[in-house]
Write an enzyme that holds these catalytic residues in place. Structure first.
Site, PDB file in Angstrom:
ATOM      1  N   GLY A 635      87.171 -47.630 -15.639  1.00 29.63           N
ATOM      2  CA  GLY A 635      88.492 -48.239 -15.533  1.00 29.63           C
ATOM      3  C   GLY A 635      88.821 -48.576 -14.096  1.00 29.63           C
ATOM      4  O   GLY A 635      88.245 -48.028 -13.152  1.00 29.63           O
ATOM      5  N   GLY A 637      92.346 -49.781 -11.607  1.00 32.34           N
ATOM      6  CA  GLY A 637      93.780 -50.013 -11.540  1.00 32.34           C
ATOM      7  C   GLY A 637      94.198 -50.522 -10.182  1.00 32.34           C
ATOM      8  O   GLY A 637      93.371 -50.880  -9.339  1.00 32.34           O
ATOM      9  N   PHE A 639      95.482 -48.936  -7.685  1.00 31.83           N
ATOM     10  CA  PHE A 639      95.245 -48.088  -6.522  1.00 31.83           C
ATOM     11  C   PHE A 639      93.838 -47.511  -6.469  1.00 31.83           C
ATOM     12  O   PHE A 639      93.525 -46.728  -5.581  1.00 31.83           O
ATOM     13  CB  PHE A 639      96.251 -46.936  -6.492  1.00 31.83           C
ATOM     14  N   GLY A 640      92.969 -47.868  -7.406  1.00 30.15           N
ATOM     15  CA  GLY A 640      91.623 -47.334  -7.346  1.00 30.15           C
ATOM     16  C   GLY A 640      90.861 -47.522  -8.637  1.00 30.15           C
ATOM     17  O   GLY A 640      91.287 -48.231  -9.543  1.00 30.15           O
ATOM     18  N   VAL A 642      88.234 -45.561 -11.748  1.00 28.43           N
ATOM     19  CA  VAL A 642      87.951 -44.299 -12.437  1.00 28.43           C
ATOM     20  C   VAL A 642      86.489 -44.326 -12.899  1.00 28.43           C
ATOM     21  O   VAL A 642      86.047 -45.283 -13.525  1.00 28.43           O
ATOM     22  CB  VAL A 642      88.880 -44.091 -13.642  1.00 28.43           C
ATOM     23  N   LYS A 660      89.055 -40.198 -10.467  1.00 26.52           N
ATOM     24  CA  LYS A 660      89.849 -41.339 -10.003  1.00 26.52           C
ATOM     25  C   LYS A 660      89.703 -41.442  -8.496  1.00 26.52           C
ATOM     26  O   LYS A 660      90.192 -40.597  -7.750  1.00 26.52           O
ATOM     27  CB  LYS A 660      91.317 -41.162 -10.385  1.00 26.52           C
ATOM     28  N   ASP A 764     105.209 -45.814 -15.275  1.00 28.38           N
ATOM     29  CA  ASP A 764     104.132 -46.793 -15.498  1.00 28.38           C
ATOM     30  C   ASP A 764     103.463 -46.564 -16.846  1.00 28.38           C
ATOM     31  O   ASP A 764     102.239 -46.584 -16.959  1.00 28.38           O
ATOM     32  CB  ASP A 764     103.100 -46.709 -14.372  1.00 28.38           C
TER      33      ASP A 764
END
Length: 946
Positions: A635, A637, A639-640, A642, A660, A764
């Site tokens: 995954g 997102g 901010f980073g 996974v 993460k 979120d």
């Protein structure tokens, strides 16, 4: 006497006629001499323009035979400069004026409109500027207008679009603005060539362009055209269609219409619709394009789906470009039949599967770019047949196996990019035969063995990056002979031995990175090593230096100099101290092992993650994720990213966890990390993802590294299950599974809102942040935007991030600056519920111009909601069962299944009502999570009892 009258009259007529001719001819001569006097002629091309000679004999001048009137003036490519003299407008018999490829400046004189006989006007490749005179539209006989590559600006005169005689129109590479008339093609019925590229034209490209049915070449690239992609019907003579680098949009349906409109363009050779806003899939009718096609480019768009089949018909294809889109699926093997292909560019997509063995017939290929996909398998040795290959990029895929020797037989190769795969084995010595090689990137693989000394023969190398592999042995001593090197990165390998002195001779080097190896000995002090900003030697603990500056700034040991006794003394002392420390450590280890032996069983059984070190390092994470391999990425997102990682317990067992990794290039990633740690430090709930530990350290480059280690959920996230699940793979969520997941998420939020002190707002919530374990139990994750909701305003919030969230799920009041609240989470939960049970994303294309998912659903009555808005996959099983029972004529079964169907529809309607109650506009009118959870549990109990 009367017999002399006619003769006298004839004489008078001839006198006045030739006198008029002489006068008009002199007018042309004077206009030309005036032109000569006002221009600079560095090549003296106009030196023969003399008053003592017939102007019809002058260079570049062509006259009519009878009247000596100037019909053509061709002065192209003579480096003439100056302004365009208005006196040229006195050449009233002029048919052709060609002043191209000079350095004329200033404006086009408006008086040029007086050249009423003009058919050909070419002023291309000068330095002319200003607006194009509207009066040029009066040249009703003009068929050829070429004013490209100048500095013209302002609106392009619409009057020129009214010249029905135009056959050739080129204004490429200016700064012209304006829109194309809606009835463009009706005004220019004879137009064959239309070049408007590289300007600032805007607006919609009208479909009426097809009414100019004689069009052969259309180039509208590099403008600001918007709107849907136009249709080009009935252009049977079309050979070039270039629309690249605009803002033209499309959908799957419109793509079908576009390609279908070109069905009759059987002469089409070039089709370029790159760098636009095209979306949707390419239709199968792509294969109906002309078999004469040579260049096809749809790069830099938003196209999806698979690359269409049917390409083998394009035997004349030279260039094929699909890069920077979202194409999925496998690369069609029929590409291998395109014998004339010179460029195959498909990088930055989502193509998967093995690379087909397509290279044997591509003997003309010189550019192969396949990087940044998900291609797997191996690189086929048949690539050695591409003898003309200059550029090879297969980086950042999932390729394995060894690098075929055949690649290193491609003597014409200039750029080689193999980075970011899982390639193994050595780098073959024959790399030294690649004399043209300039850029090589083989980093982030599992290549091993020695760096071949033959690489010193690649004298044109400018960029050599081999970091993050398993190379060992010493650095070739003569690698400094690669005089053109600008970047050399050998970091994060297992290299040993000294740093070659020859590296100091690299005159053009900007980046020399030898860090994190096992190098030893003295650091050279000459050349590049005098500039600390150009080299990195960290992580080589046995290096030393005679330079105080290097010792102070790089933290290496000073080299020991002096008498032999002094050189012997230091190692002796170190050996004694080391032995003593080892003895004490062994005693302590024996004592602690004995003490903890009794506790081990209890320790492991009480907490399955207890064996995992709480002081986890970057190195631990790097090993667990296989160097952050692409296949472990689960995954990504804001901010980073996974990753899935396999960690080792102190007991020798292993466990799979999720890691993460924060992207610290994002300005707010650190704050997100702190917010998530703070939010999850004291919360415990079965429907929240548990954070095992965190890591805040330095990576092998000495750069800051932050990560969270969490429980791994094998069934992925809810977003994938809703929108990509299918019944055949068993990944389709049933009605009861969705209801259970909704209850799990509601339980997590109810805990955060009502049982935590202070309450926590997630901020979120969306399907991508809901993970599913092996039992399909839902767990809420990602607290990077979470807020503590203190009751006392004086108390400081732990998270100071600017509130964002995800588009489609953000409560409307947040857009007006409202503070984070539980009501905002409730709204997000309501949208999530509606998405789960309608199968529609809140960002779907249908939701625009004020329409949203909740407004779409709320506009329907209950029956419509179930029949129209609900995800049909939820109740298809019940309908199928009903139909099956009916076909078998089991009336009792039919009644039972009919009741099941009605009950399922009732359940969906109940859940959607909860979703709508959570998404009303006014925050205070929304249900809280305790009430929403209670209603969902009641709906579930009703289903179970039925």
């Amino acid at each position: 006497m009367m017999s002399y009258v006619p003769l006298l009259l004839l004489s008078c007529f001839l006198f006045y006629h030739f006198h008029a001719i002489s006068c008009n001819s002199n007018t042309d001569r004077e206009a030309l001499l005036s032109f000569k006097s006002q221009v600079t002629d560095p090549k003296n091309a106009l030196s023969g323009w003399s008053i003592h000679s017939n102007h019809c004999t002058w260079y570049g001048v062509t006259c009519s035979k009878l009247e000596n009137r100037v019909q053509s003036l061709n002065l192209t490519g003579l480096s003439l400069s100056g302004i365009l003299p208005p006196h040229l407008s006195n050449l009233t018999f002029l048919h052709s004026l060609d002043l191209s490829n000079n350095t004329f400046h200033g404006r086009i004189p408006a008086s040029f409109a007086n050249l009423s006989s003009l058919q050909n006007l070419s002023l291309a490749r000068n330095r002319l500027e200003g607006e194009i005179p509207t009066q040029l539209g009066n040249l009703r006989h003009l068929s050829f207008l070429q004013i490209s590559v100048n500095n013209f600006s302002g609106n392009f005169p619409s009057s020129i679009f009214n010249i029905s005689s135009l056959v050739f129109l080129s204004v490429t590479e200016n700064k012209l603005t304006g829109k194309l008339p809606n009835n463009f093609g009706n005004f220019l019925p004879n137009l064959m060539i239309l070049y408007l590229a590289t300007n600032m034209f805007e607006g919609v490209i009208p479909n009426s362009i097809s009414n100019a049915s004689h069009l052969q070449e259309i180039d509208l690239a590099n403008n600001e055209f918007t709107g849907p992609i136009p249709l080009f019907c009935n252009l049977k003579n079309l050979t070039h269609l270039i629309l690249g680098n605009n803002s033209i949009s499309s959908t799957t349906s419109l793509n079908f219409q576009f390609f279908n409109s070109l069905r009759d363009s059987t002469q089409l050779q070039i089709l370029m619709i790159n760098d636009n806003l095209l979306a949707g899939e390419l239709p199968k009718s792509f294969a109906n394009l002309s078999s004469n096609l040579q260049h096809f480019c749809v790069a830099n768009n938003n196209l999806t789906g698979t690359i269409p089949q049917g390409m083998k018909k394009f035997q004349n294809l030279i260039s094929l470009s699909f890069e920077n889109n979202y194409f999925t699926g496998e690369l069609p093997s029929e590409i291998g039949a395109l014998n004339n292909l010179q460029q195959l560019v498909i990088h930055h997509n989502r193509l998967s599967g093995d690379i087909p063995d397509i290279f044997g017939n591509l003997t003309s290929l010189f550019n192969l770019a396949m990087g940044n996909n998900q291609l797997s398998g191996r690189i086929h040795p048949s690539i050695g047949q591409c003898k003309k290959l200059n550029y090879l990029d297969v980086s950042k895929n999932r390729l394995g196996g060894t690098v075929p020797d055949e690649i290193f037989q491609l003597s014409s190769l200039i750029m080689l990019y193999l980075a970011g795969n899982s390639l193994q084995g050595p780098l073959p010595p024959m790399v030294g035969t690649m004399k043209q090689l300039e850029d090589v990137d083989i980093s982030d693989n599992q290549l091993s063995g020695n760096i071949p000394v033959e690489i010193e023969e690649c004298l044109n190398l400018k960029w050599l990056t081999m970091e993050r592999n398993r190379f060992n042995g010493s650095i070739p001593t003569k690698i400094g002979n690669l005089a053109s090197l600008e970047t050399l990165d050998l970091s994060l390998n297992s290299l040993t031995g000294d740093i070659p002195e020859s590296l100091g001779k690299l005159e053009y080097i900007q980046n020399l990175n030898l860090s994190f190896n096992h190098l030893e000995g003295k650091i050279p002090t000459k050349g590049v090593f005098t500039n600390l900003t150009k080299f990195d030697l960290r992580g080589n603990n046995q290096l030393c230096s005679l330079s105080k500056e290097i010792v102070q700034n790089l933290g290496v040991l000073p080299c020991v100099v002096g008498k032999k006794k002094r050189r012997i003394l230091l190692p002796t002392i170190l050996a004694i101290v080391g032995a003593a420390a080892l003895f004490i450590s062994l005693l302590f280890l024996f004592w602690t092992m004995k003490k903890k032996r009794k506790e081990r069983k209890t320790l492991v059984s009480s907490d399955p993650f207890r064996g995992l070190s709480q002081n986890i390092t970057y190195g631990d994470i790097r090993i667990a994720t296989n160097n952050f391999a692409a296949e472990n990425l689960i995954g990504k997102g804001g901010f980073g990213s996974v990753y899935k990682g396999v960690f080792s317990f102190s007991t020798g067992e292993t466990v799979t966890l999720a890691v993460k990794v924060l992207d610290l290039q994002e300005s707010k990633a650190c704050k997100s990390f702190n917010a998530e740690c703070e939010a999850l430090k004291n919360v415990r709930h079965r429907n929240l993802v548990k954070v095992i530990t965190s890591c805040s350290s330095l990576d092998y480059k000495g750069e800051e590294f932050k990560a969270l280690v969490m429980q791994f959920k094998p069934n992925g996230n809810l977003d994938f299950k809703i929108h990509q699940g299918d019944e055949e793979s068993g990944s389709l969520l049933t009605l009861m599974q969705r209801l259970n997941i909704a209850i799990d998420v509601a339980s997590a939020l109810e805990y955060l809102h009502h049982d935590c002190d202070p309450p926590i707002a997630h901020c979120d919530l969306k399907p991508a942040n809901v993970l599913l374990d092996e039992n399909m139990t839902a767990h809420v994750v990602d607290f990077g935007l979470a807020r503590f909701l203190y009751q006392n305003p004086s108390e400081k919030q732990s998270s100071t991030l600017g509130l964002k969230g995800s588009i489609g799920y953000i409560a409307p009041e947040y857009g007006f600056g409202s503070k984070a609240s539980t009501e905002g989470d409730v709204y997000s939960f309501g949208i999530l519920l509606l998405e789960m049970f309608t199968g529609k994303r809140p960002t779907d294309e249908m939701f625009k111009e004020g329409l949203s998912l909740n407004k779409f659903v709320s506009s329907m009555d209950e029956n419509e909601v179930v029949k129209v808005a609900a995800d049909r996959r939820l109740i298809e099983d019940y309908e199928y069962s009903t139909q099956s029972s009916n076909s078998d004529d089991h009336s009792s079964g039919f009644d039972s299944n009919t009741r099941w169907l009605h009950k399922a529809e009732e359940c969906i309607a109940d859940v959607i009502r909860v979703g709508l109650s959570c998404t009303v506009d006014q925050p205070k009118e929304r249900w809280n999570m305790r009430k929403a959870l209670s209603k969902l549990q009641a709906t579930k109990n009703s289903m179970l009892s039925f």
